[in-house]
Design an enzyme around this catalytic site. Structure first.
Site, short mmCIF file in Angstrom:
data_model
loop_
_atom_site.label_atom_id
_atom_site.label_comp_id
_atom_site.label_asym_id
_atom_site.label_seq_id
_atom_site.Cartn_x
_atom_site.Cartn_y
_atom_site.Cartn_z
CG ASP A 118 -2.14 23.03 -26.02
OD1 ASP A 118 -3.08 23.16 -25.22
OD2 ASP A 118 -2.32 22.68 -27.20
CB CYS A 156 -4.12 23.47 -22.37
SG CYS A 156 -5.23 22.05 -22.39
CG ASN A 157 -9.48 27.07 -22.67
OD1 ASN A 157 -9.99 28.06 -22.14
ND2 ASN A 157 -8.89 27.15 -23.86
CB THR A 158 -8.38 20.57 -20.82
OG1 THR A 158 -9.37 20.57 -21.85
CG2 THR A 158 -8.55 19.32 -19.98
CB CYS A 194 -10.37 23.98 -27.04
SG CYS A 194 -9.10 22.81 -27.60
CB THR A 195 -5.27 26.92 -27.29
OG1 THR A 195 -4.83 25.65 -26.77
CG2 THR A 195 -5.34 27.93 -26.16
#
EC number: 5.1.1.3
Length: 260
Positions: free
Chosen positions: A9, A72-74, A182-183
């Site tokens: 992340d 991590c979504n990004t 977003c984590t």
């Protein structure tokens, strides 16, 4: 198959995925890498994010992991650029969440993520590929991941930013089903619910951990230990990890170290 699961992340946020992995797969060893030095990723260019991600994946390769959770979504929005470059399975956080929303027949969904995640339109695109009738509203946050990564979990500034985002989403449409994309954000889930108790919060970390569990089970890669250990590496300050470990009630932390 006593190799560890890798979790990476941009900072501390991926520990929410570790929390869910420890619940669902208590016998698994976990190797965590948080790139706090360069957090938040959501305010960076795609080229920067991809280069930083490749460095973390190389670290995982050197440590002989059996699978990696992109917590991590990004970073997950760029998975097509790196998913086939390593000999271990890479499981992003976006797809399991999309599948859950579709399976639950949710037709109004709100997405709160970093500015980068929202600008890519990844969630909206994947949802509409599955069901074009789903109504999606979204909001990008420039500040929230950084505030959480600096340990400001319940500060007036953090609460003000959360309230502003919830208000903005509600002005756009039905925000009752809210994906914390977003984590970092589930670390302060209590703040969201304190401000807006009616929210049905969807935590992608749970769905990703479930996908990891299914992958390991179907490929005969589960550990035979009763209790796994957690080793944490970071490019930044190690002190913040102690606070998050306590807040999330993480177990069997073997070490917290700066990355080599």
């Amino acid at each position: 198959m006593n190799r560890c699961i890798g979790v990476l992340d941009s900072g501390i946020g991926g520990l929410t995925v570790v929390k869910e992995l420890q619940k669902q797969l208590p016998g698994e060893d976990i190797l965590y890498f948080g790139d706090n030095k360069n957090c938040p990723y959501g305010n960076r260019s795609g080229e920067d994010i991809l280069a930083l991600t490749m460095n973390m994946l190389e670290f995982m390769k050197q440590n002989n992991v059996k699978a990696v959770a992109i917590a991590c979504n990004t970073i997950s929005t760029l998975i097509d650029y790196y998913k086939d470059k390593f000999d271990f399975s890479i499981i992003d956080i976006t797809k399991p969440t999309i599948d859950y929303i579709i399976n639950m027949n949710i037709y109004d969904i709100a997405i709160l993520g970093t500015e980068f995640t929202i600008k890519t339109g990844k969630y909206e695109k994947l949802l509409h590929e599955k069901n074009p009738n789903i109504r999606v509203i979204n909001e990008g946050s420039k500040l929230l991941a950084g505030l959480i990564d600096s340990g400001k979990f319940d500060s007036p500034e953090t609460r003000e930013v959360v309230k502003s985002h919830i208000d903005n989403l509600m002005k756009k449409g039905n925000a009752d089903n809210l994906v914390l994309a977003c984590t970092h954000f589930p670390i302060i889930e209590d703040v969201f619910l304190d401000i807006s108790p009616q929210l049905n919060i969807i935590n992608p970390a749970f769905q990703q951990a479930k996908a990891i569990s299914e992958y390991l089970s179907s490929n005969n890669l589960l550990n035979d230990k009763k209790e796994g250990e957690l080793d944490i590496y970071t490019s930044g300050d190690t002190k913040i990890y102690s606070n998050v470990i306590e807040r999330l009630n993480l177990k069997n932390v073997n070490s917290i170290k700066n990355s080599p």
